[in-house]
Motif scaffolding. Structure first.
Motif, PDB file in Angstrom:
ATOM      1  N   ARG A   1       1.840  88.755  -7.709  1.00 47.13           N
ATOM      2  CA  ARG A   1       0.372  87.905  -7.468  1.00 47.13           C
ATOM      3  C   ARG A   1      -0.776  88.954  -7.154  1.00 47.13           C
ATOM      4  N   PRO A   2      -0.643  89.655  -6.047  1.00 49.56           N
ATOM      5  CA  PRO A   2      -1.692  90.507  -5.611  1.00 49.56           C
ATOM      6  C   PRO A   2      -2.078  91.719  -6.678  1.00 49.56           C
ATOM      7  N   ALA A   3      -0.935  92.269  -7.165  1.00 53.95           N
ATOM      8  CA  ALA A   3      -1.325  93.152  -8.188  1.00 53.95           C
ATOM      9  C   ALA A   3      -1.767  92.933  -9.480  1.00 53.95           C
ATOM     10  N   ALA A   4      -1.461  91.675  -9.920  1.00 51.84           N
ATOM     11  CA  ALA A   4      -2.232  91.059 -10.982  1.00 51.84           C
ATOM     12  C   ALA A   4      -3.713  90.719 -10.710  1.00 51.84           C
ATOM     13  N   VAL A   5      -3.975  90.400  -9.726  1.00 60.25           N
ATOM     14  CA  VAL A   5      -5.422  89.929  -9.145  1.00 60.25           C
ATOM     15  C   VAL A   5      -6.189  91.390  -9.187  1.00 60.25           C
ATOM     16  N   MET A   6      -5.679  92.346  -8.366  1.00 55.63           N
ATOM     17  CA  MET A   6      -6.114  93.550  -8.486  1.00 55.63           C
ATOM     18  C   MET A   6      -6.317  94.085  -9.858  1.00 55.63           C
ATOM     19  N   VAL A   7      -5.581  94.187 -10.955  1.00 54.91           N
ATOM     20  CA  VAL A   7      -5.612  94.639 -11.969  1.00 54.91           C
ATOM     21  C   VAL A   7      -6.604  94.064 -12.801  1.00 54.91           C
ATOM     22  N   GLU A   8      -6.727  92.746 -12.562  1.00 56.75           N
ATOM     23  CA  GLU A   8      -7.839  91.814 -13.223  1.00 56.75           C
ATOM     24  C   GLU A   8      -9.332  92.231 -12.982  1.00 56.75           C
ATOM     25  N   LYS A   9      -9.373  92.225 -11.406  1.00 61.35           N
ATOM     26  CA  LYS A   9     -10.735  92.661 -10.952  1.00 61.35           C
ATOM     27  C   LYS A   9     -10.997  93.977 -11.350  1.00 61.35           C
ATOM     28  N   LEU A  10     -10.288  95.227 -11.312  1.00 65.57           N
ATOM     29  CA  LEU A  10     -10.592  96.252 -11.612  1.00 65.57           C
ATOM     30  C   LEU A  10     -10.991  96.586 -13.015  1.00 65.57           C
ATOM     31  N   LYS A  11     -10.527  95.766 -13.783  1.00 68.43           N
ATOM     32  CA  LYS A  11     -10.941  95.790 -15.495  1.00 68.43           C
ATOM     33  C   LYS A  11     -12.701  95.703 -15.361  1.00 68.43           C
ATOM     34  N   ALA A  12     -13.276  95.181 -14.687  1.00 72.62           N
ATOM     35  CA  ALA A  12     -14.930  94.943 -14.555  1.00 72.62           C
ATOM     36  C   ALA A  12     -15.539  96.264 -13.995  1.00 72.62           C
ATOM     37  N   PHE A  13     -14.865  97.220 -13.620  1.00 71.23           N
ATOM     38  CA  PHE A  13     -15.649  98.573 -13.272  1.00 71.23           C
ATOM     39  C   PHE A  13     -15.356  99.557 -13.978  1.00 71.23           C
ATOM     40  N   ASP A  14     -16.380 100.374 -13.963  1.00 73.77           N
ATOM     41  CA  ASP A  14     -16.319 101.722 -14.586  1.00 73.77           C
ATOM     42  C   ASP A  14     -15.852 102.645 -13.620  1.00 73.77           C
ATOM     43  N   ALA A  15     -14.499 102.556 -13.439  1.00 75.67           N
ATOM     44  CA  ALA A  15     -13.969 103.414 -12.273  1.00 75.67           C
ATOM     45  C   ALA A  15     -12.486 103.891 -12.693  1.00 75.67           C
ATOM     46  N   GLU A  16     -11.903 104.815 -12.353  1.00 78.12           N
ATOM     47  CA  GLU A  16     -10.706 105.191 -12.572  1.00 78.12           C
ATOM     48  C   GLU A  16      -9.967 105.125 -10.990  1.00 78.12           C
ATOM     49  N   VAL A  17      -8.967 104.317 -10.815  1.00 73.10           N
ATOM     50  CA  VAL A  17      -8.241 104.259  -9.410  1.00 73.10           C
ATOM     51  C   VAL A  17      -6.837 104.479  -9.763  1.00 73.10           C
ATOM     52  N   ARG A  18      -6.445 105.218  -8.786  1.00 72.68           N
ATOM     53  CA  ARG A  18      -4.958 105.629  -8.503  1.00 72.68           C
ATOM     54  C   ARG A  18      -4.421 105.109  -7.187  1.00 72.68           C
TER      55      ARG A  18
ATOM     56  N   HIS B   1      -7.335 106.372  -4.511  1.00 75.12           N
ATOM     57  CA  HIS B   1      -8.260 107.311  -5.081  1.00 75.12           C
ATOM     58  C   HIS B   1      -9.098 106.767  -5.912  1.00 75.12           C
ATOM     59  N   SER B   2     -10.307 106.733  -6.309  1.00 78.37           N
ATOM     60  CA  SER B   2     -11.338 105.990  -6.934  1.00 78.37           C
ATOM     61  C   SER B   2     -12.467 107.188  -7.506  1.00 78.37           C
ATOM     62  N   GLU B   3     -12.438 107.079  -8.818  1.00 74.96           N
ATOM     63  CA  GLU B   3     -13.593 108.146  -9.483  1.00 74.96           C
ATOM     64  C   GLU B   3     -14.375 107.499 -10.402  1.00 74.96           C
ATOM     65  N   GLY B   4     -15.561 107.700 -10.565  1.00 77.92           N
ATOM     66  CA  GLY B   4     -16.488 107.277 -11.680  1.00 77.92           C
ATOM     67  C   GLY B   4     -17.845 106.346 -10.905  1.00 77.92           C
ATOM     68  N   PRO B   5     -18.689 106.140 -11.943  1.00 78.79           N
ATOM     69  CA  PRO B   5     -19.800 105.451 -11.634  1.00 78.79           C
ATOM     70  C   PRO B   5     -19.545 104.166 -10.660  1.00 78.79           C
ATOM     71  N   GLN B   6     -18.651 103.588 -10.743  1.00 81.53           N
ATOM     72  CA  GLN B   6     -18.600 102.535  -9.793  1.00 81.53           C
ATOM     73  C   GLN B   6     -17.323 102.471  -8.932  1.00 81.53           C
ATOM     74  N   ALA B   7     -17.091 103.817  -8.532  1.00 83.04           N
ATOM     75  CA  ALA B   7     -15.892 104.116  -7.635  1.00 83.04           C
ATOM     76  C   ALA B   7     -16.006 103.390  -6.332  1.00 83.04           C
ATOM     77  N   GLU B   8     -16.982 103.340  -5.587  1.00 77.63           N
ATOM     78  CA  GLU B   8     -17.203 102.598  -4.337  1.00 77.63           C
ATOM     79  C   GLU B   8     -16.702 101.312  -4.237  1.00 77.63           C
TER      80      GLU B   8
END
Length: 87
Positions: free
Chosen positions: A19-36, A66-73
Motif C-alpha cells: 500500500r505505501p509503495a503504491a501510494v508513493m509511486v502514484e504521487k511521484l508520477k506527478a513530479f519532474d524528478a528522478e528518485v532513488r 536521492h532526488s534529482e530534477g526540477p521538482q526534486a525537493e
C-alpha cells in the motif's frame, strides 16, 4: 542543480510494502524528478512498484532517498512523508 539527499528511519508501520509503495509511486508520477531509494544493499527506482517492493524495507530500517530534477525537493519531501507516516 545538485541532487538532494535524505536519510530516514522508516516509521510507517507498513514499511515500504504494497500500500505505501503504491501510494508513493502514484504521487511521484506527478513530479519532474528522478528518485532513488536505497535500503540495505539494494537500490530502487522510486517510480517502479516492483523495484520498491524488492527493497523489502520495513519499519525501523534506514532508507536513503536521492532526488534529482526540477521538482526534486517536492518529490523528496513526498517520499520522506510516506516513509515516516505513522497513521
Amino acid at each position: 542543480m545538485d541532487p538532494l539527499f535524505a536519510e530516514v528511519v522508516i516509521t510507517n508501520p507498513h514499511g515500504l510494502h504494497a500500500r505505501p509503495a503504491a501510494v508513493m509511486v502514484e504521487k511521484l508520477k506527478a513530479f519532474d524528478a528522478e528518485v532513488r531509494i536505497e535500503a540495505g544493499q539494494k537500490t530502487a527506482n522510486a517510480v517502479s512498484i516492483m523495484s520498491v517492493l524488492a527493497l523489502g524495507a520495513g519499519p525501523g530500517d534506514t532508507a536513503r532517498v536521492h532526488s534529482e530534477g526540477p521538482q526534486a525537493e517536492a518529490a523528496l519531501e513526498t517520499v520522506v512523508a510516506i516513509l515516516t507516516e505513522e497513521e
